[in-house]
Design a protein around this motif. Structure first.
Motif, PDB file in Angstrom:
ATOM      1  N   GLU A  86     -11.864  28.802  -7.431  1.00 38.60           N
ATOM      2  CA  GLU A  86     -12.709  29.757  -7.778  1.00 38.60           C
ATOM      3  C   GLU A  86     -13.098  29.765  -9.312  1.00 38.60           C
ATOM      4  N   ALA A  87     -12.294  29.170 -10.079  1.00 38.22           N
ATOM      5  CA  ALA A  87     -11.854  29.290 -11.556  1.00 38.22           C
ATOM      6  C   ALA A  87     -11.946  27.781 -12.079  1.00 38.22           C
ATOM      7  N   PRO A  88     -11.880  27.457 -13.352  1.00 32.12           N
ATOM      8  CA  PRO A  88     -11.510  26.040 -13.851  1.00 32.12           C
ATOM      9  C   PRO A  88     -10.519  25.588 -13.565  1.00 32.12           C
ATOM     10  N   PRO A  89     -10.117  24.428 -13.297  1.00 31.83           N
ATOM     11  CA  PRO A  89      -8.645  23.908 -12.919  1.00 31.83           C
ATOM     12  C   PRO A  89      -8.028  23.492 -14.328  1.00 31.83           C
ATOM     13  N   PRO A  90      -6.745  23.413 -14.227  1.00 30.71           N
ATOM     14  CA  PRO A  90      -5.895  23.129 -15.477  1.00 30.71           C
ATOM     15  C   PRO A  90      -6.313  21.584 -15.819  1.00 30.71           C
ATOM     16  N   ARG A  91      -6.551  20.797 -14.901  1.00 28.02           N
ATOM     17  CA  ARG A  91      -6.997  19.501 -15.276  1.00 28.02           C
ATOM     18  C   ARG A  91      -7.910  19.135 -13.973  1.00 28.02           C
ATOM     19  N   PHE A  92      -8.702  17.949 -14.247  1.00 25.38           N
ATOM     20  CA  PHE A  92      -9.655  17.574 -13.133  1.00 25.38           C
ATOM     21  C   PHE A  92      -8.930  16.499 -12.475  1.00 25.38           C
ATOM     22  N   ALA A  93      -8.447  16.848 -11.329  1.00 22.11           N
ATOM     23  CA  ALA A  93      -7.529  16.198 -10.306  1.00 22.11           C
ATOM     24  C   ALA A  93      -8.500  15.184  -9.407  1.00 22.11           C
ATOM     25  N   GLY A  94      -8.503  14.119  -9.795  1.00 26.03           N
ATOM     26  CA  GLY A  94      -9.227  12.994  -9.231  1.00 26.03           C
ATOM     27  C   GLY A  94      -8.806  12.755  -7.794  1.00 26.03           C
ATOM     28  N   GLY A  95      -7.787  13.049  -7.449  1.00 30.96           N
ATOM     29  CA  GLY A  95      -7.331  12.540  -6.006  1.00 30.96           C
ATOM     30  C   GLY A  95      -7.360  13.889  -5.195  1.00 30.96           C
ATOM     31  N   MET A  96      -7.714  15.162  -5.678  1.00 27.07           N
ATOM     32  CA  MET A  96      -7.565  16.406  -4.607  1.00 27.07           C
ATOM     33  C   MET A  96      -8.305  17.523  -5.290  1.00 27.07           C
ATOM     34  N   GLY A  97      -8.964  17.493  -6.246  1.00 29.21           N
ATOM     35  CA  GLY A  97      -9.712  18.764  -6.777  1.00 29.21           C
ATOM     36  C   GLY A  97     -11.054  19.098  -6.464  1.00 29.21           C
ATOM     37  N   PHE A 102       0.893  -1.340  -0.146  1.00 32.37           N
ATOM     38  CA  PHE A 102      -0.081  -0.002  -0.042  1.00 32.37           C
ATOM     39  C   PHE A 102       0.975   1.166   0.061  1.00 32.37           C
ATOM     40  N   GLU A 103       0.822   2.081  -1.010  1.00 30.66           N
ATOM     41  CA  GLU A 103       1.300   3.224  -1.098  1.00 30.66           C
ATOM     42  C   GLU A 103       0.603   4.318  -1.410  1.00 30.66           C
ATOM     43  N   TYR A 104       0.256   5.326  -0.685  1.00 29.87           N
ATOM     44  CA  TYR A 104      -0.623   6.292  -0.905  1.00 29.87           C
ATOM     45  C   TYR A 104      -0.002   7.357  -1.876  1.00 29.87           C
ATOM     46  N   GLY A 105      -0.756   8.056  -2.974  1.00 33.63           N
ATOM     47  CA  GLY A 105      -0.153   8.599  -3.958  1.00 33.63           C
ATOM     48  C   GLY A 105      -1.042   9.096  -5.003  1.00 33.63           C
ATOM     49  N   LEU A 106      -0.730   9.279  -6.149  1.00 35.77           N
ATOM     50  CA  LEU A 106      -1.452   9.600  -7.529  1.00 35.77           C
ATOM     51  C   LEU A 106      -2.228   8.615  -8.090  1.00 35.77           C
ATOM     52  N   SER A 107      -2.483   7.659  -7.593  1.00 35.94           N
ATOM     53  CA  SER A 107      -3.172   6.519  -8.194  1.00 35.94           C
ATOM     54  C   SER A 107      -4.501   6.961  -8.472  1.00 35.94           C
ATOM     55  N   THR A 108      -5.326   7.896  -7.807  1.00 37.08           N
ATOM     56  CA  THR A 108      -6.655   8.265  -8.072  1.00 37.08           C
ATOM     57  C   THR A 108      -6.804   9.211  -9.196  1.00 37.08           C
ATOM     58  N   ASP A 109      -5.768  10.082  -9.053  1.00 41.85           N
ATOM     59  CA  ASP A 109      -5.546  11.144 -10.342  1.00 41.85           C
ATOM     60  C   ASP A 109      -5.487  10.268 -11.477  1.00 41.85           C
TER      61      ASP A 109
END
Length: 386
Positions: free
Chosen positions: A239-250, A171-178
Motif C-alpha cells: 500500500e506504500a512505496p517499498p524500501p527497494r524495488f524488488a524485481g523478483g517479488m515486488g 539451475f538454482e531459483y533465488g534472488l537473481s532477478t532482484d
C-alpha cells in the motif's frame, strides 16, 4: 463441455474455504474466452471480488524484469555476456559455498557471473526459504529474503554471501532477478519502477501495474489464517512505496494488465522484437535440465520443463496437458499463468492464497493443496474446456 467444469471447480474452492476469492482469465488469440471474478476481494470485510482487483504477484514480477532487461539487449546497451561486477562492483568478491555435509567450504568462481546467468537462474544465488541447506541457512541468517531491506543494504549483504553453485553449473531459483533489477538501475541511472513504467507498462497500456497498489481499495486480501497450517498470513505491504524495488517479488497488477504483457511475449508485438520475444521464451538450460530433474522438487520448473530467460519452457511430457514451447510461471502469493503459443492460448489464475507449507515445513510441501497442485489442476481444466 466448455467451462462448466472449471466453473464448478472454482466455486467449490471458494465455497469450501480453500480460496478467499480469485480472478481467472483465459484468452485465445488475445480475446478473452473466460473472465470471472468470484469469492471475496477481502474475506474479513466481506467485499466481493472484482475483475479489476489488484494482486501481489510475487515471482510473477520476474518475467516483467526479464523482458525489461531484454529491451536493453535489443538496443545494444546491455549484453548477455556482461559480468555482473561491471555494473555492481561489490559482487567482484563473490565466492561459491560448496556444501559438504553441514559445512560450507568456500571456493573461488571459475568464471564471472554473467547477465545471462541472472536471466536463466544459473547464477548460483538462492533463497533462504524453500528447502533447507547450509548455504540457504546463511541467507536466512543474513535476512536477504526480507522485503524491508533498503537497496544498498540488500546488495551489501548479498554480495558478502556465498553462491550455492558455480555460475552456469545448475539451475538454482533465488534472488537473481532482484539483482538483475538493481543492475538495470545502475546501468540506466533510473529506478526499476521508472524503467518498468517507461519501457513496459506505458507502451502496453498496463495502467494498474507497478510496485505499489495504485488503488488500495482494489487490493485482494488473503484469509486471516492459512487453512492448512492455522498460521497468520502476512503478505507483502504494497500500500506504500517499498524500501527497494524488488524485481523478483515486488510487483502488483491485474489480470487484464498481465494478459497484455503475456500477449506481447506471445506475439512479439509492442514490447520486444519477435526474435527477442522468442529468445526469452525458448529453453536455455540444455543439459542442465536433466541434471535439475535429479534434484527432485528443488528443480522448480518441474518435469517436462526447461527454463528460458525468465519463464519455464515446455520441452516434452509434463504433469498436465500442454504443447512444446508452452511457457509459464507462478508467484508465491497464489498467482499463476501459462501461455501455449501453438494454440494462441493465454491463461491466468490470480488469488492471494500462499503455500505456507513450502516455507514453514518444506518436507511437507507435497501435501499442500496450494502451489503446484492447484496450478496443475487449473491447467488441466482449461485444456479440457477447449
Amino acid at each position: 463441455m466448455g467451462f462448466k467444469r472449471l466453473d464448478a471447480w472454482l466455486e467449490g474452492l471458494v465455497e469450501g474455504g480453500r480460496l478467499p476469492g480469485a480472478v481467472v482469465l483465459v484468452a485465445r488469440g488475445g480475446e478473452p474466452l473466460y473472465f470471472r471474478a468470484l469469492g471475496h476481494l477481502d474475506p474479513e470485510k466481506g467485499l466481493p471480488m472484482r475483475e479489476d482487483a489488484l494482486f501481489r504477484l510475487y515471482s510473477m514480477t520476474k518475467p516483467w524484469v526479464s523482458a525489461l532487461a531484454l529491451t536493453f539487449v535489443e538496443e545494444g546497451a546491455l549484453s548477455l555476456r556482461d559480468p555482473l561486477e561491471k555494473y555492481l562492483p561489490a559482487f567482484a568478491r563473490l565466492q561459491v559455498g560448496r556444501e559438504v555435509g553441514e559445512e560450507v567450504v568456500l571456493e573461488p568462481l571459475r568464471r564471472p557471473l554473467l547477465v545471462y546467468d541472472l536471466l536463466r537462474h544459473t547464477a548460483g544465488f538462492t533463497y533462504g526459504v524453500f528447502f533447507v541447506s547450509p548455504v540457504k541457512r546463511r541467507y536466512l541468517e543474513a535476512g536477504v529474503d526480507r522485503f524491508d531491506l533498503p537497496r544498498e543494504a540488500f546488495l551489501e549483504r548479498l554480495s558478502a554471501l556465498p553462491l550455492r553453485f558455480q555460475p552456469g553449473e545448475a539451475f538454482e531459483y533465488g534472488l537473481s532477478t532482484d539483482v538483475l533489477g538493481h543492475l538495470l538501475e545502475a546501468l540506466s541511472g533510473k529506478t526499476l519502477a521508472e524503467l518498468m513504467e517507461e519501457r513496459v507498462f506505458a507502451p502496453l497500456g498496463m495502467g494498474d501495474s507497478g510496485f505499489q497498489a495504485k488503488d488500495p481499495a482494489r487490493l485482494a486480501q488473503p484469509f486471516p489464517k492459512d487453512p492448512e497450517t492455522g498460521r497468520r498470513i502476512a503478505l507483502l505491504p504494497v500500500e506504500a512505496p517499498p524500501p527497494r524495488f524488488a524485481g523478483g517479488m515486488g510487483g502488483v497488477g491485474t489480470a487484464l494488465d498481465y494478459l497484455r504483457f503475456l500477449e506481447a511475449l506471445r506475439t512479439g508485438k509492442g514490447l520486444l522484437h519477435p526474435a527477442l520475444a522468442r529468445l526469452m521464451t525458448e529453453d536455455h538450460l540444455g543439459p542442465l535440465y536433466a541434471e535439475g530433474l535429479k534434484r527432485g522438487p528443488e528443480y522448480l520448473p518441474g518435469p517436462g520443463y526447461g527454463f528460458g530467460l525468465g519463464v519455464a519452457v515446455r520441452l516434452g511430457a509434463g504433469l498436465a496437458p500442454g504443447s512444446p514451447g508452452e511457457f509459464f510461471w507462478a508467484g508465491f502469493g497464489g498467482t499463476y499463468f501459462f501461455v501455449d503459443p501453438a494454440l494462441e492460448l493465454s491463461a491466468l489464475f490470480l488469488a492471494q492464497a500462499p503455500n505456507l507449507l513450502s516455507v514453514l515445513e518444506p518436507a511437507r510441501a507435497f501435501h499442500s493443496f496450494y502451489g503446484d497442485r492447484l496450478w496443475l489442476h487449473f491447467k488441466t481444466q482449461v485444456y479440457a474446456a477447449l
